[in-house]
Write an enzyme that holds these catalytic residues in place. Structure first.
Site, PDB file in Angstrom:
ATOM      1  N   THR A   1      28.227  -1.737   3.845  1.00  0.00           N
ATOM      2  CA  THR A   1      27.535  -0.878   4.820  1.00  0.00           C
ATOM      3  C   THR A   1      26.227  -1.516   5.296  1.00  0.00           C
ATOM      4  OG1 THR A   1      28.465   1.015   3.658  1.00  0.00           O
ATOM      5  CG2 THR A   1      26.673   1.475   5.179  1.00  0.00           C
TER       6      THR A   1
ATOM      7  N   GLU B   1      11.508  -3.715   1.061  1.00  0.00           N
ATOM      8  CA  GLU B   1      11.180  -2.467   1.761  1.00  0.00           C
ATOM      9  C   GLU B   1      12.330  -1.454   1.745  1.00  0.00           C
ATOM     10  OE1 GLU B   1       8.078  -1.453   3.555  1.00  0.00           O
ATOM     11  OE2 GLU B   1       9.320   0.229   2.986  1.00  0.00           O
TER      12      GLU B   1
ATOM     13  N   ASP C   1      19.454   7.457  -8.829  1.00  0.00           N
ATOM     14  CA  ASP C   1      18.957   6.703  -7.671  1.00  0.00           C
ATOM     15  C   ASP C   1      17.480   7.053  -7.411  1.00  0.00           C
ATOM     16  OD1 ASP C   1      19.643   5.193  -5.033  1.00  0.00           O
ATOM     17  OD2 ASP C   1      18.790   7.089  -4.334  1.00  0.00           O
TER      18      ASP C   1
ATOM     19  N   LYS D   1      13.954   4.746  -7.687  1.00  0.00           N
ATOM     20  CA  LYS D   1      13.011   4.668  -6.556  1.00  0.00           C
ATOM     21  C   LYS D   1      11.602   5.095  -6.963  1.00  0.00           C
ATOM     22  CE  LYS D   1      16.625   5.196  -3.057  1.00  0.00           C
ATOM     23  NZ  LYS D   1      17.428   6.195  -2.318  1.00  0.00           N
TER      24      LYS D   1
HETATM   25  N1  HSE Z   1      22.539   6.881  -1.861  1.00  0.00           N
HETATM   26  C1  HSE Z   1      21.206   6.674  -1.392  1.00  0.00           C
HETATM   27  C2  HSE Z   1      20.698   7.969  -0.787  1.00  0.00           C
HETATM   28  C3  HSE Z   1      21.221   5.580  -0.354  1.00  0.00           C
HETATM   29  O1  HSE Z   1      21.498   8.881  -0.607  1.00  0.00           O
HETATM   30  O2  HSE Z   1      19.509   8.105  -0.530  1.00  0.00           O
HETATM   31  C4  HSE Z   1      19.868   5.074   0.009  1.00  0.00           C
HETATM   32  O3  HSE Z   1      19.216   4.485  -1.069  1.00  0.00           O
END
Ligand code: HSE
Length: 406
Positions: free
Chosen positions: A11, A124, A196, A200
């Site tokens: 992607t 970034e 995730d 971050k």
């Molecule tokens: N799976 C992640 C989201 C993609 O939904 O934010 C972007 O890091």
């Protein structure tokens, strides 16, 4: 002309190719030279696609080609991304990545290696998709000491929570839509269990505080336990539920956690809906600043990747200093962090209020006519430890959600 290689034609990789083709001339003006993709590394072939002529299956081809000055890693996952990125830097090539797993795990080491080699390692797109947040933290907010970062950092879960609230849809149905739209990670647990967002907020905290935050040390809770009923109760109380990654300095201690939070309309993140991400930052001299935009998806993420490529082209021979040492940041015990809690519980307030208030003190109760046999209440401010101890004394608790206080 600068020649680059892209690792991964998924992607984001195909998005990078599309962004460079679409804005070839304007990008060349900003980079002060043309940027040409020479290779795309992928295990697959793409017969009939013009990209096929650039496809290579062996990373060594890229590594050995001295014309390649920049390697763009958009494969995801720690391996083989880590091995490829490290080798690229060791062979004198700067690297751009969108890979938060890689950055969260090996960021400080790769930043140090890039510095040692007078190269760059930029990332970034690893947080906030197309939203500029890494560069602002690293280059714009340098006059400040950061006291707080609170973000809606995962587009998939924000999309799910928004759709559940606005359209009254079920969790599973909305997750499938998010996956079809290309927002979700390959493994849905990474999104919905909060992993995730955890990586971050670890990256943002490491940059904000200049020291390594290990994502394994961050208390993380996803959205899988949030039900349509919770959303209805939240709505009735004037709250929206958001998955927050938050990092706050309180009395000199740093508390970091990922968890669903109830927030009111006064919270600037309240209107961050759908796949959008929002990141609120508080600096000790700046005060509040907020970043908002497309947090996931092919082109927004690719836009951030290509902006890093442009930055690296402009800084060939100069390392852009990133303050993120490998020294581990000491985190406060989350058990001491204080909040109000919303609790959904079996029974009716009439029958259970005395028992609840004996344990929790005065609470605010909420009932919804069409939801029979249960109700909700909101506690006073309690530490996590106090709440757990009190909740242990009460039967029939169906769920509990923290309430974020601005
Ligand atoms: N799976 C992640 C989201 C993609 O939904 O934010 C972007 O890091």
């Amino acid at each position: 002309m600068i020649k680059i290689a892209v690792l991964g034609y998924g992607t984001v990789g195909s998005g990078v190719v599309e962004v460079i083709n679409t804005n070839y001339e304007s990008i060349a003006k900003k980079a002060r030279q043309e940027i040409q993709i020479k290779y795309v590394l992928d295990l697959r072939d793409f017969p009939g696609d013009p990209i096929q002529e650039k496809i290579v299956h062996d990373f060594q081809v890229i590594l050995k080609d001295e014309e390649i000055r920049i390697v763009v890693e958009v494969m995801g996952g720690v391996e083989p991304a880590y091995t490829f990125v490290k080798s690229a830097l060791e062979h004198g090539k700067s690297v751009v990545t969108s890979n938060k797993e890689l950055v969260a795990k090996h960021g400080s080491e790769l930043i140090a290696l890039a510095k040692e080699k007078n190269l760059n390692f930029l990332f970034e797109a690893s947080v906030g998709g197309g939203i500029p947040i890494i560069r602002p933290l690293n280059q714009s907010l340098t006059a400040d000491e950061i006291c707080e970062i609170v973000g809606i950092l995962n587009g998939t879960t924000n999309y799910i929570l928004t759709k559940m609230r606005v359209d009254g849809l079920d969790f599973d149905e909305v997750l499938k839509e998010a996956q079809a739209l290309g927002y979700a990670e390959r493994n849905p647990a990474a999104d919905i269990e909060g992993y995730d967002a955890c990586r971050k907020i670890a990256i943002l905290s490491s940059l904000a505080f200049g020291s390594q935050v290990d994502y394994e040390d961050i208390y993380t809770e996803g959205i899988t336990k949030i039900t349509a009923k919770d959303i209805k109760f939240a709505d009735r109380l004037g709250y929206s539920i958001k998955l927050f990654g938050s990092s706050k300095k309180v009395d000199g201690k740093i508390y970091i956690m990922v968890a669903p939070m109830m927030i009111t309309e006064e919270n600037p993140l309240y209107s961050v809906n759908g796949v959008y991400n929002g990141i609120f930052v508080k600096g000790n001299v700046l005060g509040n600043v907020m970043f908002y935009g497309s947090g996931a998806g092919k082109l927004p993420t690719a836009s951030a990747v290509v902006s890093d490529v442009v930055d690296e082209v402009k800084h060939i021979g100069t390392n852009i200093l990133t303050t993120w040492s490998s020294k581990k940041l000491e985190l406060a015990d989350i058990q001491d962090s204080k909040k109000r809690f919303f609790v959904r519980i079996e029974g009716s307030p009439k029958k259970r209020i005395a028992e609840i208030e004996r344990v929790f003190g005065t609470v605010q109760t909420v009932e919804i006519e069409e939801i029979a046999g249960e109700f909700g209440f909101v506690t006073r401010v309690l530490s996590e430890a106090e709440f757990a101890e009190k909740a242990g004394q009460i039967d029939g608790i169906l769920n509990r959600i923290r309430i974020d206080q601005q």
